[in-house]
Scaffold this motif. Sequence first.
Motif, PDB file in Angstrom:
ATOM      1  N   GLU A 147      -2.434  13.367  -6.901  1.00 58.20           N
ATOM      2  CA  GLU A 147      -2.063  14.713  -7.318  1.00 58.20           C
ATOM      3  C   GLU A 147      -1.780  14.830  -8.813  1.00 58.20           C
ATOM      4  N   LEU A 148      -1.787  13.708  -9.504  1.00 53.48           N
ATOM      5  CA  LEU A 148      -1.234  13.702 -10.862  1.00 53.48           C
ATOM      6  C   LEU A 148      -2.054  12.847 -11.810  1.00 53.48           C
ATOM      7  N   ARG A 167      -1.706  18.480 -12.943  1.00 49.55           N
ATOM      8  CA  ARG A 167      -1.986  18.296 -11.520  1.00 49.55           C
ATOM      9  C   ARG A 167      -3.491  18.131 -11.338  1.00 49.55           C
ATOM     10  N   VAL A 168      -3.877  17.223 -10.429  1.00 48.66           N
ATOM     11  CA  VAL A 168      -5.287  16.989 -10.128  1.00 48.66           C
ATOM     12  C   VAL A 168      -5.491  17.029  -8.616  1.00 48.66           C
ATOM     13  N   ALA A 169      -6.757  17.130  -8.229  1.00 48.38           N
ATOM     14  CA  ALA A 169      -7.123  17.160  -6.810  1.00 48.38           C
ATOM     15  C   ALA A 169      -7.822  15.852  -6.451  1.00 48.38           C
ATOM     16  N   GLY A 170      -7.067  14.771  -6.469  1.00 46.75           N
ATOM     17  CA  GLY A 170      -7.639  13.482  -6.104  1.00 46.75           C
ATOM     18  C   GLY A 170      -7.792  12.550  -7.283  1.00 46.75           C
ATOM     19  N   ARG A 171      -7.987  11.270  -6.992  1.00 39.52           N
ATOM     20  CA  ARG A 171      -8.036  10.246  -8.031  1.00 39.52           C
ATOM     21  C   ARG A 171      -9.325  10.272  -8.841  1.00 39.52           C
ATOM     22  N   HIS A 172     -10.289  11.071  -8.403  1.00 39.77           N
ATOM     23  CA  HIS A 172     -11.548  11.175  -9.157  1.00 39.77           C
ATOM     24  C   HIS A 172     -11.669  12.516  -9.873  1.00 39.77           C
ATOM     25  N   ASP A 173     -10.605  13.308  -9.837  1.00 37.34           N
ATOM     26  CA  ASP A 173     -10.593  14.581 -10.567  1.00 37.34           C
ATOM     27  C   ASP A 173     -10.091  14.310 -11.985  1.00 37.34           C
TER      28      ASP A 173
END
Length: 215
Positions: A147-148, A167-173
């Motif tokens: 998430e981060l 904030r991110v949507a997953g480890r590949h974002d």
Amino acid sequence: MSYDVAFRFNQALDPSALTTLQACLHALTAAIDDCRNAGKPRDSDPAVLLLARHLGTVAEGIGPGGMQLRRACMDSIAELKRHPALVALAYKGVAYDAPAKKLFHSDGREAMKRLAEALGLARDSYDVRSNHGGIAVSGDVMLQGAELHVRLSLGCMGPGQEVLFRRVAGRHDHIGDRNHWASAHEFVQPDRFAARIRRELHLSAPSAEPARLFA
């Protein structure tokens, strides 16, 4: 071809001109280099030993006594713990300074792991990586989780904005939502900074209280 010179012996016999630590150390280093060039053992060379003893004599006459110096060293260690190197490096910068840059990345990775711990992230839920970049930049230390995303770098956005988090949507974002900024001083206070990150990014609560990995 090996060679030897008499200069170090003359200096060792009459070191009266060597009155500062810098001068003594330079003479001792030069004598050691002469031994190496001549193929002579350094640890038993009479000139090297006399110059080393003279260095000690000069050092004995400078500053307070040994116990006071030991106390000052311990006080300095305590002061460094209160003011971590990352904060000093943020003001100083590390461009074109290889030792400072190495310290920045080493301390930055450890601080990033402490932040992950304060956030309650499971060990297998995030990555901490370094990108050293070229000699003119600090490079980045990054944490990427589910998430981060957190990135530490120096000099890109100016003082007080050494840390980017979003904030991110997953480890590949690697794009994520809006960027937020923080200072290196905030970054080295992991519990307080973790609370700010959770509040501003509305992160999910940790599933369990993590075990402390760092003192």
